[in-house]
Design an enzyme around this catalytic site. Structure first.
Site, PDB file in Angstrom:
ATOM      1  N   GLY A  15       0.832  -1.212   0.000  1.00  0.00           N
ATOM      2  CA  GLY A  15       0.000   0.000   0.000  1.00  0.00           C
ATOM      3  C   GLY A  15       0.861   1.255   0.000  1.00  0.00           C
ATOM      4  N   ARG A  76       0.973  -4.681  -5.903  1.00  0.00           N
ATOM      5  CA  ARG A  76       1.028  -5.990  -5.242  1.00  0.00           C
ATOM      6  C   ARG A  76       1.301  -6.989  -6.354  1.00  0.00           C
ATOM      7  NH1 ARG A  76      -0.880  -4.432  -0.024  1.00  0.00           N
ATOM      8  NH2 ARG A  76      -2.363  -2.743  -0.222  1.00  0.00           N
ATOM      9  N   ASP A 107       4.938  -5.307   6.059  1.00  0.00           N
ATOM     10  CA  ASP A 107       5.439  -6.649   6.395  1.00  0.00           C
ATOM     11  C   ASP A 107       5.382  -7.622   5.214  1.00  0.00           C
ATOM     12  OD1 ASP A 107       2.685  -6.694   6.503  1.00  0.00           O
ATOM     13  OD2 ASP A 107       2.585  -8.086   8.183  1.00  0.00           O
ATOM     14  N   THR A 130       4.360   2.259   5.721  1.00  0.00           N
ATOM     15  CA  THR A 130       2.976   1.787   5.781  1.00  0.00           C
ATOM     16  C   THR A 130       2.224   2.660   6.781  1.00  0.00           C
ATOM     17  OG1 THR A 130       1.539   0.003   6.601  1.00  0.00           O
ATOM     18  CG2 THR A 130       3.794  -0.036   7.379  1.00  0.00           C
ATOM     19  N   ASP A 132      -0.057   1.845   8.680  1.00  0.00           N
ATOM     20  CA  ASP A 132      -0.589   1.089   9.826  1.00  0.00           C
ATOM     21  C   ASP A 132       0.252   1.161  11.101  1.00  0.00           C
ATOM     22  OD1 ASP A 132      -2.792   0.305   8.428  1.00  0.00           O
ATOM     23  OD2 ASP A 132      -1.912  -1.577   7.738  1.00  0.00           O
ATOM     24  N   ASP A 134       2.368  -0.892  12.188  1.00  0.00           N
ATOM     25  CA  ASP A 134       2.289  -2.178  12.893  1.00  0.00           C
ATOM     26  C   ASP A 134       3.586  -2.989  12.797  1.00  0.00           C
ATOM     27  OD1 ASP A 134       2.078  -2.555  10.196  1.00  0.00           O
ATOM     28  OD2 ASP A 134       0.441  -4.009  10.298  1.00  0.00           O
ATOM     29  N   ARG A 167     -25.949  13.908  17.560  1.00  0.00           N
ATOM     30  CA  ARG A 167     -25.881  12.591  16.935  1.00  0.00           C
ATOM     31  C   ARG A 167     -24.772  11.726  17.522  1.00  0.00           C
ATOM     32  NH1 ARG A 167     -26.800  14.669  10.775  1.00  0.00           N
ATOM     33  NH2 ARG A 167     -29.027  14.250  10.724  1.00  0.00           N
ATOM     34  N   MET A 174      -8.659   3.326   8.909  1.00  0.00           N
ATOM     35  CA  MET A 174      -7.969   2.141   8.401  1.00  0.00           C
ATOM     36  C   MET A 174      -7.280   1.376   9.529  1.00  0.00           C
ATOM     37  SD  MET A 174      -6.557   3.000   4.631  1.00  0.00           S
ATOM     38  CE  MET A 174      -7.680   2.819   3.251  1.00  0.00           C
ATOM     39  N   ARG A 176      -6.660  -2.954   9.337  1.00  0.00           N
ATOM     40  CA  ARG A 176      -7.306  -4.267   9.276  1.00  0.00           C
ATOM     41  C   ARG A 176      -6.854  -5.174  10.421  1.00  0.00           C
ATOM     42  NH1 ARG A 176      -5.855  -6.149   3.654  1.00  0.00           N
ATOM     43  NH2 ARG A 176      -4.806  -4.171   3.718  1.00  0.00           N
ATOM     44  N   GLY A 190     -10.577  13.410  20.700  1.00  0.00           N
ATOM     45  CA  GLY A 190     -11.411  13.435  21.908  1.00  0.00           C
ATOM     46  C   GLY A 190     -12.666  12.602  21.770  1.00  0.00           C
ATOM     47  N   HIS A 257      -9.793   5.767   1.866  1.00  0.00           N
ATOM     48  CA  HIS A 257      -8.500   6.028   1.219  1.00  0.00           C
ATOM     49  C   HIS A 257      -7.987   7.456   1.370  1.00  0.00           C
ATOM     50  CE1 HIS A 257      -9.183   2.079  -0.450  1.00  0.00           C
ATOM     51  NE2 HIS A 257      -7.896   2.064  -0.735  1.00  0.00           N
ATOM     52  N   ARG A 260      -4.684   7.658   3.014  1.00  0.00           N
ATOM     53  CA  ARG A 260      -3.423   7.307   2.341  1.00  0.00           C
ATOM     54  C   ARG A 260      -2.816   8.487   1.587  1.00  0.00           C
ATOM     55  NH1 ARG A 260      -1.840   2.280   2.509  1.00  0.00           N
ATOM     56  NH2 ARG A 260      -3.343   0.607   2.733  1.00  0.00           N
TER      57      ARG A 260
END
Ligand code: ATP
Length: 327
Positions: A15, A76, A107, A130, A132, A134, A167, A174, A176, A190, A257, A260
């Site tokens: 990504g 990819r 990764d 990335t 993420d 992670d 509301r 994002m 996953r 907040g 997206h 990104r």
């Protein structure tokens, strides 16, 4: 080993993440400073297989620092998962006498790098790119800070309309498999609550919390949901909550997206510059099959296998703090 490196190829994979261009720029300029020949591979492993390899010069990476996306494009590649695909990629690299690789990605991209370096005995260096965040072996990944800034800005705007109409908004960000973006967006905006893949918050517990908020005169609420949360994304959660709790008019926003794209934050530009620079200087110093990351504000190198397999979870203290501050 590092002293024998003369020709390096750099590519982006998986990504896209804001700041990848700043990393490419740093790689190209550091390599040029050290009198190395530097090549860019377009479209990640797919371009490596197809021989989309071009010589990069310092001026070619001018005026890209502030741009989102990646000038080398990313992709990819299913073919790279096969021995035949990797053999074709190796032959493309050999046609340009490439003797080391810098891969900017997550990764999955590092798994490809690790397998490739073992099969063909070529030194490789991973740079964590990335949104993420992670990856084990770095406190921050390139693109993460910008993605959180984008999500917080969006949440601020949603807060205005949530407030005006009393509301309850479920805002999906994002992530996953990882809750870094969601947790930090929740703290930064907040929000009343956050649902992330690493912790399992039952719907009943969420409703209990929302009810407490109503008792304390909370007129509107924001709940941040990581897309990979165990109960589903924001749409599913909103439906489950609505079935049991109808105090608020419930709405869902999926930021998607947008996270990104855009110009990288100054933090990501500096991080990407440091890691791109560290990647080349590390290779020259003999570091190989490692990821160049930043831990406690120092550049360091972690075996790719650890960056891929060891887990980095959001800090439990931050999760606790987010709950307390949302009271
Ligand atoms: P992001 O975190 O943004 O998703 P990523 O680098 O994890 O980035 P992936 O799509 O998982 O993205 O991986 C990128 C590419 O790496 C894959 O398309 C594939 O070409 C290669 N790759 C991933 N896993 C393997 C593997 N086991 N063997 C060979 N190549 C792999």
């Amino acid at each position: 080993m590092g002293a024998n490196i003369k020709r390096i190829a750099v590519f982006t994979s998986g990504g896209d993440a804001p700041g990848m261009n700043a990393a490419i720029r740093a790689v190209v300029r550091t390599a040029t400073y050290h009198n190395l020949h530097i090549y860019g591979i377009r479209k990640g492993y797919e371009g490596m297989i197809n021989g989309e390899i071009v010589r990069l010069e310092t001026r070619m990476v001018g005026n890209i620092m502030h741009r989102g996306g990646t000038m080398l494009k990313t992709a990819r590649s299913e073919r790279f998962r096969t021995p035949e695909g990797r053999q074709a990629a190796y032959e493309s690299l050999m046609a340009h006498d490439i003797d080391a690789l810098v891969g900017i990605g997550g990764d999955g991209s590092f798994t490809g790098l690790e397998i490739f370096s073992k099969e063909f005995n070529i030194p490789v260096m991973g740079v964590p790119g990335t949104i993420d965040n992670d990856l084990y072996g770095t406190d921050h990944t390139i693109g993460y800070d910008t993605a959180v800034n984008t999500a917080v800005e969006a949440a601020d705007k949603i807060r205005d309309t949530a407030d005006s109409h009393d509301r309850l908004f479920f805002v999906e960000v994002m992530g996953r498999h990882s809750g870094f973006i969601a947790l930090n967006t929740a703290i930064g905006s907040g929000a009343s609550s956050v649902l992330i893949p690493e912790t399992h918050l039952e719907i009943d517990a969420l409703i209990k919390m929302l009810k407490k908020g109503v008792k304390r005169n909370k007129l509107f609420s924001l709940v941040i949901v990581a897309e990979g949360n165990a109960n589903g994304g924001a749409t599913e959660i909103a439906k489950l909550v609505n079935e049991k709790f109808d105090h608020y008019d419930i709405k869902v926003t999926i930021i998607g997206h947008l996270q990104r794209g855009g110009s990288p934050s100054s933090f990501d530009r500096v991080l990407a510059s440091r890691l791109g620079f560290g990647a080349i200087e590390g290779l020259l110093a003999g570091e190989a099959n490692v990821m160049c990351g930043l831990v406690n504000n120092k550049v360091c190198y972690t075996p790719l296998i650890d960056a891929i397999n060891k887990k980095k979870d959001p800090d439990q203290d931050l999760i606790r703090m987010a709950e307390i501050l949302a009271l």
